[in-house]
Design a protein around this motif. Structure first.
Motif, PDB file in Angstrom:
ATOM      1  N   UNK A   9       1.707 -13.167 -11.682  1.00  0.00           N
ATOM      2  CA  UNK A   9       1.989 -12.047 -10.782  1.00  0.00           C
ATOM      3  C   UNK A   9       1.391 -10.752 -11.311  1.00  0.00           C
ATOM      4  N   UNK A  10       1.470 -10.532 -12.604  1.00  0.00           N
ATOM      5  CA  UNK A  10       0.889  -9.326 -13.200  1.00  0.00           C
ATOM      6  C   UNK A  10      -0.633  -9.356 -13.057  1.00  0.00           C
ATOM      7  N   UNK A  11      -1.242 -10.485 -13.363  1.00  0.00           N
ATOM      8  CA  UNK A  11      -2.701 -10.611 -13.249  1.00  0.00           C
ATOM      9  C   UNK A  11      -3.151 -10.439 -11.797  1.00  0.00           C
ATOM     10  N   UNK A  12      -2.429 -11.037 -10.858  1.00  0.00           N
ATOM     11  CA  UNK A  12      -2.780 -10.894  -9.440  1.00  0.00           C
ATOM     12  C   UNK A  12      -2.605  -9.447  -8.988  1.00  0.00           C
ATOM     13  N   UNK A  55      -2.116   4.854  -4.261  1.00  0.00           N
ATOM     14  CA  UNK A  55      -2.193   3.597  -5.000  1.00  0.00           C
ATOM     15  C   UNK A  55      -1.289   2.523  -4.396  1.00  0.00           C
ATOM     16  N   UNK A  56      -1.705   1.296  -4.602  1.00  0.00           N
ATOM     17  CA  UNK A  56      -0.880   0.143  -4.231  1.00  0.00           C
ATOM     18  C   UNK A  56      -0.004  -0.229  -5.423  1.00  0.00           C
ATOM     19  N   UNK A  57       1.128  -0.826  -5.112  1.00  0.00           N
ATOM     20  CA  UNK A  57       2.011  -1.377  -6.132  1.00  0.00           C
ATOM     21  C   UNK A  57       2.387  -2.780  -5.681  1.00  0.00           C
ATOM     22  N   UNK A  88      -5.485  -7.105  -7.422  1.00  0.00           N
ATOM     23  CA  UNK A  88      -5.317  -6.438  -6.125  1.00  0.00           C
ATOM     24  C   UNK A  88      -5.333  -4.910  -6.277  1.00  0.00           C
ATOM     25  N   UNK A  89      -5.705  -4.419  -7.471  1.00  0.00           N
ATOM     26  CA  UNK A  89      -5.810  -2.983  -7.763  1.00  0.00           C
ATOM     27  C   UNK A  89      -4.485  -2.242  -7.662  1.00  0.00           C
ATOM     28  N   UNK A  90      -3.392  -2.910  -7.951  1.00  0.00           N
ATOM     29  CA  UNK A  90      -2.091  -2.241  -7.997  1.00  0.00           C
ATOM     30  C   UNK A  90      -2.005  -1.422  -9.297  1.00  0.00           C
ATOM     31  N   UNK A  91      -1.346  -0.272  -9.206  1.00  0.00           N
ATOM     32  CA  UNK A  91      -1.188   0.558 -10.404  1.00  0.00           C
ATOM     33  C   UNK A  91       0.107   0.246 -11.154  1.00  0.00           C
ATOM     34  N   UNK A  92       1.008  -0.465 -10.497  1.00  0.00           N
ATOM     35  CA  UNK A  92       2.220  -0.898 -11.178  1.00  0.00           C
ATOM     36  C   UNK A  92       2.797  -2.104 -10.468  1.00  0.00           C
ATOM     37  N   UNK A  93       3.565  -2.837 -11.228  1.00  0.00           N
ATOM     38  CA  UNK A  93       4.290  -3.984 -10.680  1.00  0.00           C
ATOM     39  C   UNK A  93       5.765  -3.737 -10.961  1.00  0.00           C
ATOM     40  N   UNK A  94       6.581  -3.966  -9.964  1.00  0.00           N
ATOM     41  CA  UNK A  94       8.007  -3.698 -10.120  1.00  0.00           C
ATOM     42  C   UNK A  94       8.806  -4.892  -9.638  1.00  0.00           C
ATOM     43  N   UNK A  95      10.058  -4.912 -10.037  1.00  0.00           N
ATOM     44  CA  UNK A  95      10.973  -5.955  -9.571  1.00  0.00           C
ATOM     45  C   UNK A  95      12.376  -5.400  -9.659  1.00  0.00           C
ATOM     46  N   UNK A 136       0.849  -1.187   0.000  1.00  0.00           N
ATOM     47  CA  UNK A 136       0.000   0.000   0.000  1.00  0.00           C
ATOM     48  C   UNK A 136       0.887   1.240   0.000  1.00  0.00           C
ATOM     49  N   UNK A 137       0.417   2.314  -0.572  1.00  0.00           N
ATOM     50  CA  UNK A 137       1.253   3.511  -0.621  1.00  0.00           C
ATOM     51  C   UNK A 137       0.448   4.790  -0.584  1.00  0.00           C
ATOM     52  N   UNK A 138       1.146   5.877  -0.375  1.00  0.00           N
ATOM     53  CA  UNK A 138       0.537   7.204  -0.400  1.00  0.00           C
ATOM     54  C   UNK A 138       0.724   7.879  -1.754  1.00  0.00           C
ATOM     55  N   UNK A 139       1.860   7.613  -2.408  1.00  0.00           N
ATOM     56  CA  UNK A 139       2.106   8.259  -3.698  1.00  0.00           C
ATOM     57  C   UNK A 139       1.161   7.696  -4.758  1.00  0.00           C
ATOM     58  N   UNK A 140       1.128   8.366  -5.871  1.00  0.00           N
ATOM     59  CA  UNK A 140       0.240   7.982  -6.977  1.00  0.00           C
ATOM     60  C   UNK A 140      -1.211   7.926  -6.502  1.00  0.00           C
TER      61      UNK A 140
END
Length: 131
Positions: free
Chosen positions: A88-91, A61-63, A95-102, A54-58
């Motif tokens: 992982x991208x689909x999940x 939004x969650x990432x 989960x309403x994430x706005x981005x996925x990172x690694x 969970x996050x405050x930025x964006x």
């Protein structure tokens, strides 16, 4: 599989499973952690760890963060890694994430090509501090 490459061989110690079991219990008890284990013929052949942050930025939004992607040596080039990343991208979307990172160690050139082929872009410079 964690110790099955030059980096892991120096930082992992499969002789003592206690810290791994402790870590697994922490992961298993946290609803924002998703540990995926791929099994073929009763044998573990792949893993992926997805964390929803969970996050405050964006605009609050969650990432999500993908880590610990490992494919057993004899299961590589079978499409399993692609399927794990696609999950992982689909999940992450579910989960309403706005981005996925690694992140990937700078020496893992083959992994970088793999991630780029799947649509990831190198976008940040990372820093670490051992504690």
């Amino acid at each position: 599989m964690l110790a099955d490459d030059p980096l892991g061989a120096h930082r992992e110690s499969p002789a003592d499973l206690t810290p791994y079991r402790t870590a697994f219990a922490r992961i298993d008890g946290d609803p924002n952690q998703h540990l995926v284990v791929a099994v073929r013929d009763g044998r573990t052949v792949g893993t992926l760890h997805l964390t929803v942050i969970p996050g405050l930025s964006r605009r609050g939004a969650a990432r999500s963060l993908i880590e610990a992607v490992r494919i057993h040596a004899d299961a590589r080039a079978t499409g399993l890694g692609t399927r794990l990343i696609e999950w992982a991208i689909a999940e992450s979307r579910r989960q309403d994430c706005v981005l996925v990172q690694l992140t990937s160690d700078a020496t893992r050139v083959d992994a970088h090509r793999f991630y780029e082929r799947l649509g990831f872009e190198a976008s940040h410079l990372g820093f670490k501090m051992a504690l």
